[in-house]
Motif scaffolding. Structure first.
Motif, PDB file in Angstrom:
ATOM      1  N   GLY A  52       0.814  -1.216   0.000  1.00 40.58           N
ATOM      2  CA  GLY A  52       0.000   0.000   0.000  1.00 40.58           C
ATOM      3  C   GLY A  52       0.843   1.260   0.000  1.00 40.58           C
ATOM      4  N   ALA A  53       1.842   1.304   0.869  1.00 36.57           N
ATOM      5  CA  ALA A  53       2.675   2.510   0.972  1.00 36.57           C
ATOM      6  C   ALA A  53       3.499   2.726  -0.289  1.00 36.57           C
ATOM      7  CB  ALA A  53       3.596   2.396   2.185  1.00 36.57           C
ATOM      8  N   SER A  54       4.048   1.642  -0.843  1.00 40.20           N
ATOM      9  CA  SER A  54       4.856   1.791  -2.057  1.00 40.20           C
ATOM     10  C   SER A  54       3.991   2.127  -3.260  1.00 40.20           C
ATOM     11  CB  SER A  54       5.645   0.500  -2.334  1.00 40.20           C
ATOM     12  OG  SER A  54       4.769  -0.579  -2.572  1.00 40.20           O
ATOM     13  N   ASP A  55       2.709   1.792  -3.187  1.00 40.09           N
ATOM     14  CA  ASP A  55       1.770   2.080  -4.265  1.00 40.09           C
ATOM     15  C   ASP A  55       1.408   3.565  -4.317  1.00 40.09           C
ATOM     16  OD1 ASP A  55      -0.559   2.439  -5.764  1.00 40.09           O
ATOM     17  OD2 ASP A  55      -1.817   1.327  -4.366  1.00 40.09           O
ATOM     18  N   GLY A 182      14.761  -3.471   3.718  1.00 42.94           N
ATOM     19  CA  GLY A 182      14.765  -2.120   4.263  1.00 42.94           C
ATOM     20  C   GLY A 182      13.612  -1.297   3.734  1.00 42.94           C
ATOM     21  N   ALA A 183      13.361  -1.410   2.409  1.00 47.97           N
ATOM     22  CA  ALA A 183      12.243  -0.680   1.809  1.00 47.97           C
ATOM     23  C   ALA A 183      10.914  -1.147   2.380  1.00 47.97           C
ATOM     24  CB  ALA A 183      12.267  -0.855   0.291  1.00 47.97           C
ATOM     25  N   SER A 184      10.767  -2.462   2.583  1.00 44.99           N
ATOM     26  CA  SER A 184       9.502  -3.012   3.070  1.00 44.99           C
ATOM     27  C   SER A 184       9.230  -2.617   4.521  1.00 44.99           C
ATOM     28  CB  SER A 184       9.510  -4.542   2.943  1.00 44.99           C
ATOM     29  OG  SER A 184       9.610  -4.939   1.593  1.00 44.99           O
ATOM     30  N   LEU A 185      10.239  -2.684   5.369  1.00 44.37           N
ATOM     31  CA  LEU A 185      10.044  -2.349   6.782  1.00 44.37           C
ATOM     32  C   LEU A 185       9.795  -0.854   6.981  1.00 44.37           C
ATOM     33  CD1 LEU A 185      12.746  -4.616   8.493  1.00 44.37           C
ATOM     34  CD2 LEU A 185      10.285  -4.999   8.322  1.00 44.37           C
ATOM     35  N   THR A 186      10.510  -0.019   6.226  1.00 47.38           N
ATOM     36  CA  THR A 186      10.229   1.413   6.320  1.00 47.38           C
ATOM     37  C   THR A 186       8.830   1.718   5.782  1.00 47.38           C
ATOM     38  OG1 THR A 186      11.387   1.754   4.210  1.00 47.38           O
ATOM     39  CG2 THR A 186      12.632   2.191   6.222  1.00 47.38           C
ATOM     40  N   ASP A 187       8.385   0.942   4.781  1.00 48.28           N
ATOM     41  CA  ASP A 187       7.032   1.115   4.235  1.00 48.28           C
ATOM     42  C   ASP A 187       5.959   0.915   5.307  1.00 48.28           C
ATOM     43  OD1 ASP A 187       7.905   1.701   1.728  1.00 48.28           O
ATOM     44  OD2 ASP A 187       7.490  -0.275   0.867  1.00 48.28           O
ATOM     45  N   ALA A 334       6.090  14.707   7.976  1.00 47.28           N
ATOM     46  CA  ALA A 334       6.868  13.480   7.819  1.00 47.28           C
ATOM     47  C   ALA A 334       6.039  12.398   7.124  1.00 47.28           C
ATOM     48  CB  ALA A 334       7.351  12.977   9.183  1.00 47.28           C
ATOM     49  N   ALA A 335       4.727  12.385   7.389  1.00 42.92           N
ATOM     50  CA  ALA A 335       3.849  11.419   6.728  1.00 42.92           C
ATOM     51  C   ALA A 335       3.769  11.684   5.231  1.00 42.92           C
ATOM     52  CB  ALA A 335       2.449  11.475   7.347  1.00 42.92           C
ATOM     53  N   VAL A 336       3.800  12.969   4.851  1.00 44.84           N
ATOM     54  CA  VAL A 336       3.828  13.305   3.425  1.00 44.84           C
ATOM     55  C   VAL A 336       5.131  12.800   2.813  1.00 44.84           C
ATOM     56  CG1 VAL A 336       3.743  15.170   1.736  1.00 44.84           C
ATOM     57  CG2 VAL A 336       2.396  15.332   3.836  1.00 44.84           C
ATOM     58  N   ILE A 340       6.017   9.813  -0.206  1.00 49.93           N
ATOM     59  CA  ILE A 340       6.949   9.995  -1.326  1.00 49.93           C
ATOM     60  C   ILE A 340       8.080   8.970  -1.264  1.00 49.93           C
ATOM     61  CG2 ILE A 340       8.615  11.595  -2.358  1.00 49.93           C
ATOM     62  CD1 ILE A 340       6.854  13.885  -1.108  1.00 49.93           C
ATOM     63  N   MET A 341       8.700   8.871  -0.092  1.00 46.93           N
ATOM     64  CA  MET A 341       9.909   8.063   0.045  1.00 46.93           C
ATOM     65  C   MET A 341       9.643   6.567  -0.061  1.00 46.93           C
ATOM     66  SD  MET A 341      11.575  10.392   3.106  1.00 46.93           S
ATOM     67  CE  MET A 341      13.099   9.492   3.327  1.00 46.93           C
ATOM     68  N   SER A 342       8.475   6.114   0.431  1.00 46.90           N
ATOM     69  CA  SER A 342       8.176   4.678   0.386  1.00 46.90           C
ATOM     70  C   SER A 342       8.078   4.189  -1.050  1.00 46.90           C
ATOM     71  CB  SER A 342       6.868   4.390   1.128  1.00 46.90           C
ATOM     72  OG  SER A 342       5.793   5.104   0.550  1.00 46.90           O
ATOM     73  N   THR A 343       7.456   4.995  -1.907  1.00 48.84           N
ATOM     74  CA  THR A 343       7.314   4.600  -3.307  1.00 48.84           C
ATOM     75  C   THR A 343       8.650   4.665  -4.033  1.00 48.84           C
ATOM     76  OG1 THR A 343       5.053   5.402  -3.325  1.00 48.84           O
ATOM     77  CG2 THR A 343       6.088   5.093  -5.454  1.00 48.84           C
TER      78      THR A 343
END
Length: 504
Positions: A52-55, A182-187, A334-336, A340-343
């Motif tokens: 969801g976050a990366s999407d 790392g990408a998944s856990l930060t997501d 930070a949520a904004v 951006i960063m998760s994707t």
């Protein structure tokens, strides 16, 4: 100045947290499969929130609220189309893709799955897939970088270029070392921050305005009844129907997004796709509803406070900064950034896999050592990020415009091939090649024609037709493919327990 210090502290804590998670993931990344796919060991809740976050990217917290603020509820059809598409993606694609990619020679990327599934000895399918990923993800990542620069400019009145480079560099750091895990856990952290922000901000705005009644009156008075109409007005015209169809068509894109479907491939087992679907769709409904409501409430809030909003895509940022305590506002900002960063981080990993797993390994005859592959993966993450930053220096489209084009490219080029490869035995490598080329090319051509119909829909339909026709003309039975197809079905019906205490 004292208020800004609280905001900077919140952002600093967020950045430090992301880098720390990247470091933890770095310590747990031993080989190339770990770096690219997390060792196929993601629990359902991690896979769901990560997908969801990366999407959603900066589009969720900036693009969609801005479109609603500017145009009204007619833009919410995009959210409806996306929700339907995401649900069908989890229901149809997730469990079968997880099983099939393991059965078919343990494929760890989408292009390698296409090659293995269709026994493409020419390697052309894998190469074309890798090229499509690099082209559209470079544009997609560039959209994220643009969102980062706009965020920095709108939130702090700072320099666009400095903000884009700063946020891009931090994202690059934790992706460079943490890899897929790392990408998944930060997501996961970022996904939770996004949904909380999209609930807190509109609720705080409604309270500040004086309740739902006052909010609705202000929207009607300052935007007109058309803003509250799902059809953009009282009369339904051909243009309205075309706009709604185009918005709903966004849902088709889900089937072909590599940075999303790779989360399905990383699940611990196909059976866990069901619980992941429930978590992921619940998160999505809350987030999209919050984004739509934020856009509408923003109209009332700006009118009530006499704020002239120069950039509609900053509506959530402005409300957060004027409504909330500076520290809490900093967390919302930070949520904004999280959106951006998760994707961007997820797309960097997939781009890296396209260069290393699907292009470098194809042209190199000997098999590189695992440590060499990990090093190459990190190097390509750096290269792709730099190219995307260069493209973002002078943006020539809105965030939503950049995202919609890349979304269409992946949806049309990969979507039909993924669906047919999972559910149709007679798909061939030549059919997939032809369909992928037609899908990608049609997106570019249709966009240039400016017909008013979202390019994803005609491109998806044409790619599907071409794929089926060419496959029927070139089909030859292959017993290995038939066995893998059957083994995949068996794997879906026979649960395979994972080790007790498995963690991502």
């Amino acid at each position: 100045m004292s208020d800004q210090i609280f905001t900077y502290i919140a952002l600093g804590l967020y950045f430090a947290g992301m880098l720390f998670i990247g470091y933890i993931a770095f310590r747990r990344t031993d080989d190339h499969e770990d770096y690219m796919l997390g060792g196929r060991n993601l629990p359902p809740w991690v896979a769901a929130l990560s997908a969801g976050a990366s999407d959603m990217s900066g589009w969720l917290v900036m693009g969609l609220p801005g479109a609603i603020f500017l145009t009204g509820l007619i833009e919410a059809w995009i959210a409806i189309g996306l929700t339907i598409g995401a649900y069908l993606n989890w229901l149809l694609v997730a469990p079968r893709l997880r099983a099939y990619t393991e059965v078919s020679r343990n494929s760890i990327t989408v292009p390698s799955f296409f090659e293995n599934r269709l026994r493409d000895n020419t390697r052309l399918l894998r190469i074309l897939s890798g090229v499509v990923i690099l082209v559209f993800f470079t544009l997609y990542i560039s959209a994220g970088m643009v969102a980062a620069g706009v965020f920095f400019e709108g939130s702090f009145g700072g320099n666009y270029l400095f903000g884009m480079l700063l946020i891009g560099a931090i994202t690059l750091l934790y992706t460079l070392f943490g890899g897929f895990l790392g990408a998944s856990l930060t997501d996961v952290v970022q996904g939770l921050m996004m949904v909380i922000a999209l609930i807190v901000v509109p609720v705080a705005a409604v309270i500040a305005i004086g309740g739902l009644g006052n909010t609705a009156d202000l929207i009607a008075a300052n935007a007109g009844s058309d803003h509250l109409s799902w059809f953009g007005g009282t009369a339904i015209t051909g243009a309205t129907i075309l706009a709604i169809i185009s918005s709903l068509a966004w849902g088709l894109g889900y089937f072909g997004q590599p940075h999303i479907v790779v989360r399905f491939m990383a699940l611990r087992s196909p059976q866990e796709a069901k619980s992941a679907r429930r978590i992921g769709i619940s998160w999505m409904i809350l987030s999209l509803a919050g984004a739509v409501i934020s856009g509408l409430v923003g109209i009332a809030y700006m009118a009530a406070n006499g704020i002239d909003l120069a950039d509609p895509e900053t509506v959530v940022l402005v409300m957060a900064q004027t409504l909330l305590h500076p520290f809490v506002a900093g967390l919302v900002l930070a949520a904004v950034l999280a959106a951006i960063m998760s994707t961007v981080s997820s797309q960097l990993i997939v781009s890296s896999s396209a260069l290393v797993e699907d292009l470098f390994k194809v042209f190199r005859k000997d098999t590189p050592r695992p440590k060499t592959l990990v090093m190459m993966g990190r190097l390509t993450v750096l290269v792709v990020a730099i190219i995307a930053m260069l493209l973002a220096i002078t943006p020539n489209d809105s965030i939503l415009g950049l995202v919609s084009f890349a979304w269409a490219g992946f949806g049309a080029a990969f979507g039909p091939i993924i669906l047919l490869s999972l559910f149709w035995r007679r798909l061939t490598n030549w059919g997939a090649l032809a369909g992928m080329f037609v899908g990608a090319a049609t997106v570019f051509i249709w966009k240039a024609l400016e017909t008013g119909l979202y390019e994803l829909l005609p491109a998806f339909v044409l790619a599907t037709i071409v794929t089926v026709v060419v496959s029927l003309l070139t089909y030859r039975r292959n017993d290995e493919i038939e066995k893998e197809f059957s083994d995949t079905g068996t794997m879906l019906t026979v649960p395979r327990p994972h080790a007790v205490g498995d963690t991502p």
